[in-house]
Motif scaffolding. Sequence first.
Motif, PDB file in Angstrom:
ATOM      1  N   TYR A  62      -3.168 -12.644 -16.638  1.00 20.98           N
ATOM      2  CA  TYR A  62      -3.483 -11.673 -15.709  1.00 20.98           C
ATOM      3  C   TYR A  62      -1.485 -10.363 -16.295  1.00 20.98           C
ATOM      4  O   TYR A  62      -0.527 -10.008 -15.706  1.00 20.98           O
ATOM      5  CB  TYR A  62      -1.806 -11.652 -14.112  1.00 20.98           C
ATOM      6  CG  TYR A  62      -2.545 -10.437 -13.255  1.00 20.98           C
ATOM      7  CD1 TYR A  62      -3.721  -9.650 -12.587  1.00 20.98           C
ATOM      8  CD2 TYR A  62      -1.163  -9.694 -12.433  1.00 20.98           C
ATOM      9  CE1 TYR A  62      -3.435  -9.148 -12.604  1.00 20.98           C
ATOM     10  CE2 TYR A  62      -1.724  -9.479 -11.587  1.00 20.98           C
ATOM     11  CZ  TYR A  62      -2.977  -8.388 -11.318  1.00 20.98           C
ATOM     12  OH  TYR A  62      -2.966  -7.376 -10.550  1.00 20.98           O
ATOM     13  N   TYR A  66      -3.416  -0.628 -15.206  1.00 23.24           N
ATOM     14  CA  TYR A  66      -4.714   0.014 -14.741  1.00 23.24           C
ATOM     15  C   TYR A  66      -4.981   1.516 -14.786  1.00 23.24           C
ATOM     16  O   TYR A  66      -4.822   2.142 -15.318  1.00 23.24           O
ATOM     17  CB  TYR A  66      -3.961   0.867 -12.824  1.00 23.24           C
ATOM     18  CG  TYR A  66      -3.311  -0.345 -12.563  1.00 23.24           C
ATOM     19  CD1 TYR A  66      -4.325  -1.771 -11.724  1.00 23.24           C
ATOM     20  CD2 TYR A  66      -1.266  -0.721 -11.532  1.00 23.24           C
ATOM     21  CE1 TYR A  66      -3.722  -2.713 -10.818  1.00 23.24           C
ATOM     22  CE2 TYR A  66      -1.222  -1.882 -11.102  1.00 23.24           C
ATOM     23  CZ  TYR A  66      -2.711  -2.351 -10.796  1.00 23.24           C
ATOM     24  OH  TYR A  66      -2.243  -4.048 -10.234  1.00 23.24           O
ATOM     25  N   LYS A  80      -6.899  -0.220  -9.162  1.00 24.96           N
ATOM     26  CA  LYS A  80      -5.377  -0.249  -8.406  1.00 24.96           C
ATOM     27  C   LYS A  80      -5.443  -1.069  -7.181  1.00 24.96           C
ATOM     28  O   LYS A  80      -4.451  -2.123  -6.570  1.00 24.96           O
ATOM     29  CB  LYS A  80      -4.577   1.311  -9.033  1.00 24.96           C
ATOM     30  CG  LYS A  80      -3.152   0.979  -8.030  1.00 24.96           C
ATOM     31  CD  LYS A  80      -1.832   1.871  -8.549  1.00 24.96           C
ATOM     32  CE  LYS A  80      -1.298   1.848  -9.009  1.00 24.96           C
ATOM     33  NZ  LYS A  80       0.101   2.224  -8.615  1.00 24.96           N
ATOM     34  N   GLY A  83      -6.091  -4.160  -7.628  1.00 25.11           N
ATOM     35  CA  GLY A  83      -5.171  -4.752  -8.456  1.00 25.11           C
ATOM     36  C   GLY A  83      -5.896  -5.612  -9.345  1.00 25.11           C
ATOM     37  O   GLY A  83      -5.871  -6.511 -10.622  1.00 25.11           O
ATOM     38  N   ARG A  85      -6.365  -5.171 -13.254  1.00 24.34           N
ATOM     39  CA  ARG A  85      -6.443  -4.242 -14.712  1.00 24.34           C
ATOM     40  C   ARG A  85      -7.207  -4.234 -15.488  1.00 24.34           C
ATOM     41  O   ARG A  85      -8.196  -5.075 -15.264  1.00 24.34           O
ATOM     42  CB  ARG A  85      -4.674  -5.920 -15.353  1.00 24.34           C
ATOM     43  CG  ARG A  85      -3.959  -5.533 -13.629  1.00 24.34           C
ATOM     44  CD  ARG A  85      -2.789  -5.827 -14.833  1.00 24.34           C
ATOM     45  NE  ARG A  85      -1.683  -5.762 -13.769  1.00 24.34           N
ATOM     46  CZ  ARG A  85      -0.410  -6.810 -13.701  1.00 24.34           C
ATOM     47  NH1 ARG A  85      -0.037  -7.490 -14.732  1.00 24.34           N
ATOM     48  NH2 ARG A  85       0.516  -6.131 -12.515  1.00 24.34           N
ATOM     49  N   TYR A 102      -5.810 -14.255  -4.796  1.00 24.97           N
ATOM     50  CA  TYR A 102      -4.736 -14.914  -4.014  1.00 24.97           C
ATOM     51  C   TYR A 102      -4.496 -15.639  -3.230  1.00 24.97           C
ATOM     52  O   TYR A 102      -6.255 -15.732  -2.092  1.00 24.97           O
ATOM     53  CB  TYR A 102      -4.847 -13.109  -3.225  1.00 24.97           C
ATOM     54  CG  TYR A 102      -4.412 -11.777  -3.725  1.00 24.97           C
ATOM     55  CD1 TYR A 102      -3.093 -11.236  -3.719  1.00 24.97           C
ATOM     56  CD2 TYR A 102      -4.553 -10.804  -4.570  1.00 24.97           C
ATOM     57  CE1 TYR A 102      -2.842  -9.908  -4.461  1.00 24.97           C
ATOM     58  CE2 TYR A 102      -4.555  -9.911  -5.262  1.00 24.97           C
ATOM     59  CZ  TYR A 102      -3.364  -9.804  -4.644  1.00 24.97           C
ATOM     60  OH  TYR A 102      -2.715  -8.229  -5.697  1.00 24.97           O
TER      61      TYR A 102
END
Length: 558
Positions: A62, A66, A80, A83, A85, A102
């Motif tokens: 990770y 962005y 963004k 989340g 990237r 998540y």
Amino acid sequence: METKSTWVEFHVPCNLCKSSDAVSVNEDGSAKCFSCGAFFPDYKTPEGITKPKESNTFLSTYKGDYYDLIDRGIDKTTAKRFGVRAITDQNGDIQEHIYPYYNGDEIVGTKSRYVRDKRFSFGGTFDNTGLFGEQLFRNKGGKYLTITEGECDAMAAYQMFNGKYPIVSLKRGASGAVKDIRESIEFVESFDQVILCFDNDKQGKEAAKNVARIIKPGKVKIMGLPNGYKDANDMLKQGKFSEFTQAFWDSRQYTPSGIIELSSKKKDWLHREVKPSIPYPWEGLNNKLYGLRKGELVTFTGGTGLGKSSVTRELEHWIIKNTTDNVGIIALEENWQRTADGIVSIEANDRIYLNEKRDKYSPDQLESLFDKVIEEGRVFIHAHLGATDIDDIFAKLRYIIISCECEWVIVDHLHMLVNVLTEGDERRGIDTLMNRLRSLVEETGVGMLLVSHLRRASGDKGHEQGVEVSLSHLKGSQGIAQLSDCVIALERNQQAEDPVVANTTKLRVLKSRYTGDTGLACNLLYDNDTGRLHEKELEDEIDEFLMTRKDYEQELTL
């Protein structure tokens, strides 16, 4: 130590974590699992496997920052928000997307998509994670939830809706759709309506149906994308925002196969195809049945020697003469010459199947009679006495209906087929045959006339003495009654002393799915001279009954 090499094989199983498609194999035979991080010095030999620590594997995945995902048409704000990237090369071109997953509020897994070769890798774990984007809308519920097949599709749909509606995507794509939804079922069902916007291909459509089956009935709608567009991201890249929105509102509620929402069929109901019917040659039957129709299975039944063949001969001739349709005949207890004799005899109004009758006609007269009723390319007959293989018989039936374009088929008789199919359980054999015949009628729309026998009647009198027939008398199975659109019984007391009674056949309707009208329909008197059946008025029988009753009452008063 992992060696550097070139990937030559992708999406193969991992022997360690049991992932079905997370391993990529190098040209030197080494391999890496992008799900659990395991390295295989030799993929084919499960020795020397090394697996990095879970935390190190995940933390290293990770990364990045962005950006506008230019290759997918997704802006930085949307990326963004989810989340997501990206990693760029020295020229600023995006090389890799990183999608977070998540567990609660903590990122525990990532999926990386490599732009150049569209390869995926995995870091961390999917255990206890929700759908992609689920963390943004958890515990909120609401009216609409849209689920896409991939992460970029979810972001694309969210962007086209200006962030107005919750959008999430599957973790594992179409192949893992059901598993993904089961793992997030409480979240999914917290919304009033769930719209499935999977890829516009066979796999996506099948996955949508599979997912819809496990969500509460009435909650799911399936979104059909316009032809020419693969998925939501494809529509975003081509600027088809309004078309996507319209497809969203046009989503149709999922119903299992065979279940329809009836109001959606109003146009079909108003403008349905009307099945044309042709009348029977006897008015008594027409009054009860309103004629013969294609797409129906009509069964004629009666005891032995009660005239079933005479009735079917009349009907074969009637259909040939009163329509332009092709007619097929499967007569398993006679050869083609006997079948042809019967049809031409009706045309001649004479029993020319008897040599004594036939000898009175010249060859030219016989040829003329034949040509009048058996036109070229219209009548097709099973040209083999008896039957030896049930699949062969059905192959011939299908050929007659489809290849010979016959719209009417007469099968004489059911129990000969049963004898071919099985020598054991007659009931099961009849059920099997009736289901196959019914399916053939439904599939092809043919009008089928079927001859069936009756079981032996109980009591002193049999069907040959004119016993009234009921559906329970059908031989072997109630499948005959259940799967037929219409059942017509023949009744005749062939042992009666009065020759008129002995030669009069009653036609009794035992079932009519179309009209529901049952009971005695008409009397047919057999003419021994011509071999024809002529309808007698039912009133004649009523008058005869009343006269008999009057005589009986007079005797009682004496």
